[in-house]
Design a protein around this motif. Structure first.
Motif, PDB file in Angstrom:
ATOM      1  N   ASP A  44       0.814  -1.225   0.000  1.00 41.05           N
ATOM      2  CA  ASP A  44       0.000   0.000   0.000  1.00 41.05           C
ATOM      3  C   ASP A  44       0.848   1.276   0.000  1.00 41.05           C
ATOM      4  N   GLY A  45       2.170   1.147  -0.089  1.00 42.98           N
ATOM      5  CA  GLY A  45       3.057   2.303  -0.161  1.00 42.98           C
ATOM      6  C   GLY A  45       3.665   2.733   1.164  1.00 42.98           C
ATOM      7  N   ARG A  46       3.124   2.238   2.288  1.00 39.73           N
ATOM      8  CA  ARG A  46       3.704   2.598   3.584  1.00 39.73           C
ATOM      9  C   ARG A  46       5.077   1.963   3.745  1.00 39.73           C
ATOM     10  N   LEU A  47       5.853   2.520   4.671  1.00 37.44           N
ATOM     11  CA  LEU A  47       7.139   1.948   5.039  1.00 37.44           C
ATOM     12  C   LEU A  47       6.977   1.119   6.302  1.00 37.44           C
ATOM     13  N   CYS A  48       7.724   0.030   6.372  1.00 33.75           N
ATOM     14  CA  CYS A  48       7.741  -0.826   7.556  1.00 33.75           C
ATOM     15  C   CYS A  48       9.197  -1.065   7.929  1.00 33.75           C
ATOM     16  N   LEU A  49       9.553  -0.715   9.155  1.00 28.31           N
ATOM     17  CA  LEU A  49      10.907  -0.898   9.657  1.00 28.31           C
ATOM     18  C   LEU A  49      10.834  -1.866  10.832  1.00 28.31           C
ATOM     19  N   THR A  50      11.619  -2.939  10.782  1.00 27.61           N
ATOM     20  CA  THR A  50      11.646  -3.921  11.866  1.00 27.61           C
ATOM     21  C   THR A  50      13.046  -3.979  12.457  1.00 27.61           C
ATOM     22  N   TYR A  51      13.127  -4.286  13.762  1.00 29.99           N
ATOM     23  CA  TYR A  51      14.410  -4.323  14.460  1.00 29.99           C
ATOM     24  C   TYR A  51      14.252  -5.036  15.799  1.00 29.99           C
ATOM     25  N   GLY A  52      15.371  -5.424  16.378  1.00 32.57           N
ATOM     26  CA  GLY A  52      15.374  -6.016  17.715  1.00 32.57           C
ATOM     27  C   GLY A  52      15.652  -4.953  18.760  1.00 32.57           C
ATOM     28  N   TYR A  53      14.983  -5.064  19.899  1.00 35.69           N
ATOM     29  CA  TYR A  53      15.188  -4.154  21.025  1.00 35.69           C
ATOM     30  C   TYR A  53      15.892  -4.947  22.122  1.00 35.69           C
ATOM     31  N   ARG A  54      17.149  -4.562  22.422  1.00 36.75           N
ATOM     32  CA  ARG A  54      18.018  -5.368  23.273  1.00 36.75           C
ATOM     33  C   ARG A  54      18.113  -4.920  24.724  1.00 36.75           C
ATOM     34  N   THR A  55      17.023  -4.486  25.277  1.00 34.59           N
ATOM     35  CA  THR A  55      16.902  -4.237  26.708  1.00 34.59           C
ATOM     36  C   THR A  55      15.622  -4.936  27.145  1.00 34.59           C
ATOM     37  N   GLU A  56      15.598  -5.460  28.377  1.00 35.80           N
ATOM     38  CA  GLU A  56      14.391  -6.165  28.815  1.00 35.80           C
ATOM     39  C   GLU A  56      13.168  -5.315  28.555  1.00 35.80           C
ATOM     40  N   PRO A  57      12.114  -5.927  28.016  1.00 34.78           N
ATOM     41  CA  PRO A  57      11.813  -7.352  27.929  1.00 34.78           C
ATOM     42  C   PRO A  57      12.310  -8.028  26.643  1.00 34.78           C
ATOM     43  N   PHE A  58      13.341  -7.475  25.965  1.00 28.81           N
ATOM     44  CA  PHE A  58      13.938  -8.074  24.767  1.00 28.81           C
ATOM     45  C   PHE A  58      12.868  -8.395  23.731  1.00 28.81           C
ATOM     46  N   GLU A  59      12.687  -7.474  22.780  1.00 28.96           N
ATOM     47  CA  GLU A  59      11.555  -7.555  21.858  1.00 28.96           C
ATOM     48  C   GLU A  59      11.970  -7.455  20.393  1.00 28.96           C
ATOM     49  N   ILE A  60      11.122  -7.965  19.532  1.00 31.80           N
ATOM     50  CA  ILE A  60      11.170  -7.697  18.103  1.00 31.80           C
ATOM     51  C   ILE A  60      10.079  -6.657  17.861  1.00 31.80           C
ATOM     52  N   ARG A  61      10.464  -5.538  17.236  1.00 29.29           N
ATOM     53  CA  ARG A  61       9.531  -4.423  17.057  1.00 29.29           C
ATOM     54  C   ARG A  61       9.428  -4.018  15.593  1.00 29.29           C
ATOM     55  N   ALA A  62       8.338  -3.322  15.284  1.00 28.90           N
ATOM     56  CA  ALA A  62       8.139  -2.746  13.956  1.00 28.90           C
ATOM     57  C   ALA A  62       7.586  -1.344  14.122  1.00 28.90           C
ATOM     58  N   VAL A  63       7.899  -0.476  13.174  1.00 27.46           N
ATOM     59  CA  VAL A  63       7.270   0.836  13.101  1.00 27.46           C
ATOM     60  C   VAL A  63       6.841   1.061  11.660  1.00 27.46           C
ATOM     61  N   LEU A  64       5.723   1.753  11.498  1.00 26.61           N
ATOM     62  CA  LEU A  64       5.162   2.024  10.176  1.00 26.61           C
ATOM     63  C   LEU A  64       5.170   3.523   9.921  1.00 26.61           C
ATOM     64  N   ALA A  65       5.245   3.900   8.646  1.00 29.84           N
ATOM     65  CA  ALA A  65       5.187   5.315   8.267  1.00 29.84           C
ATOM     66  C   ALA A  65       4.491   5.451   6.928  1.00 29.84           C
ATOM     67  N   ASP A  66       3.757   6.543   6.791  1.00 28.02           N
ATOM     68  CA  ASP A  66       3.185   6.928   5.507  1.00 28.02           C
ATOM     69  C   ASP A  66       4.294   7.632   4.739  1.00 28.02           C
ATOM     70  N   THR A  67       4.595   7.187   3.541  1.00 25.81           N
ATOM     71  CA  THR A  67       5.728   7.769   2.818  1.00 25.81           C
ATOM     72  C   THR A  67       5.497   9.207   2.389  1.00 25.81           C
ATOM     73  N   ALA A  68       4.268   9.690   2.430  1.00 28.05           N
ATOM     74  CA  ALA A  68       4.018  11.079   2.047  1.00 28.05           C
ATOM     75  C   ALA A  68       4.703  12.042   3.014  1.00 28.05           C
ATOM     76  N   ASP A  69       4.758  11.684   4.293  1.00 32.42           N
ATOM     77  CA  ASP A  69       5.354  12.592   5.275  1.00 32.42           C
ATOM     78  C   ASP A  69       6.439  11.935   6.123  1.00 32.42           C
ATOM     79  N   VAL A  70       6.634  10.646   5.991  1.00 33.19           N
ATOM     80  CA  VAL A  70       7.594   9.848   6.757  1.00 33.19           C
ATOM     81  C   VAL A  70       7.494  10.166   8.256  1.00 33.19           C
ATOM     82  N   LEU A  71       6.269  10.223   8.752  1.00 30.90           N
ATOM     83  CA  LEU A  71       6.039  10.349  10.186  1.00 30.90           C
ATOM     84  C   LEU A  71       5.821   8.953  10.741  1.00 30.90           C
ATOM     85  N   TRP A  72       6.745   8.511  11.571  1.00 39.03           N
ATOM     86  CA  TRP A  72       6.698   7.160  12.099  1.00 39.03           C
ATOM     87  C   TRP A  72       5.675   7.064  13.224  1.00 39.03           C
ATOM     88  N   LYS A  73       4.968   5.956  13.246  1.00 42.89           N
ATOM     89  CA  LYS A  73       3.983   5.671  14.289  1.00 42.89           C
ATOM     90  C   LYS A  73       4.708   5.085  15.505  1.00 42.89           C
TER      91      LYS A  73
END
Length: 152
Positions: free
Chosen positions: A73-102
């Motif tokens: 759908d044109g949005r950006l999706c960024l995934t990464y590991g978070y290495r402080t407890e509780p140790f997570e796999i995370r994602a953030v999404l953004a509309d490419t029109a303004d690249v404002l991350w959620k």
């Protein structure tokens, strides 16, 4: 003590480029780990820093590399590991029109230690996302390659 490494880049629908990089920097004598976001409109000749070069905290233990994709759908999706407890796999999404991350979405939580992450994500034809990463199921045991299927 500072670095910007392991870029992940995509071409935007307007032809521009955006890249996310694993960063470590020293701020007031403290090491900070995160992801920097940069954009370019001239085929890679010059880059502009978004979010003051520091978009997301990736926790302790030297952080984790980002993986960036453009969704159907044109949005950006960024995934990464978070290495402080509780140790997570995370994602953030953004509309490419303004690249404002959620706000970050937790895809998986509760690894046994910080030694996890290095996420790679694809989008299936049905729109669901598959995030593959290495995981720490027990603190002193072998690491495993695991995946989570999720919806954006």
């Amino acid at each position: 003590d500072e670095f910007s490494i392991m870029p992940s880049s995509v071409r935007l629908s307007d032809g521009g480029l955006i890249t996310a990089v694993r960063k470590r920097q020293i701020v007031e004598s403290r090491q900070q780990n995160g992801i920097g976001i940069y954009c370019c409109g001239d085929e890679g000749k010059t880059w502009n820093c978004l979010d003051v070069g520091w978009a997301f905290d990736t926790g302790g233990k030297s952080g984790n590399p980002p993986h960036l994709i453009r969704l159907h759908d044109g949005r950006l999706c960024l995934t990464y590991g978070y290495r402080t407890e509780p140790f997570e796999i995370r994602a953030v999404l953004a509309d490419t029109a303004d690249v404002l991350w959620k706000e970050p979405i937790v895809i998986r939580s509760g690894a046994a230690c910080h030694d996890m992450g290095y996420v790679r994500t694809i989008q299936r034809p049905d729109g669901k996302l598959v995030a593959v990463y290495y995981w720490c199921p027990t603190e002193f045991g072998e690491r495993t390659i695991e995946a989570t299927i999720w919806e954006a």
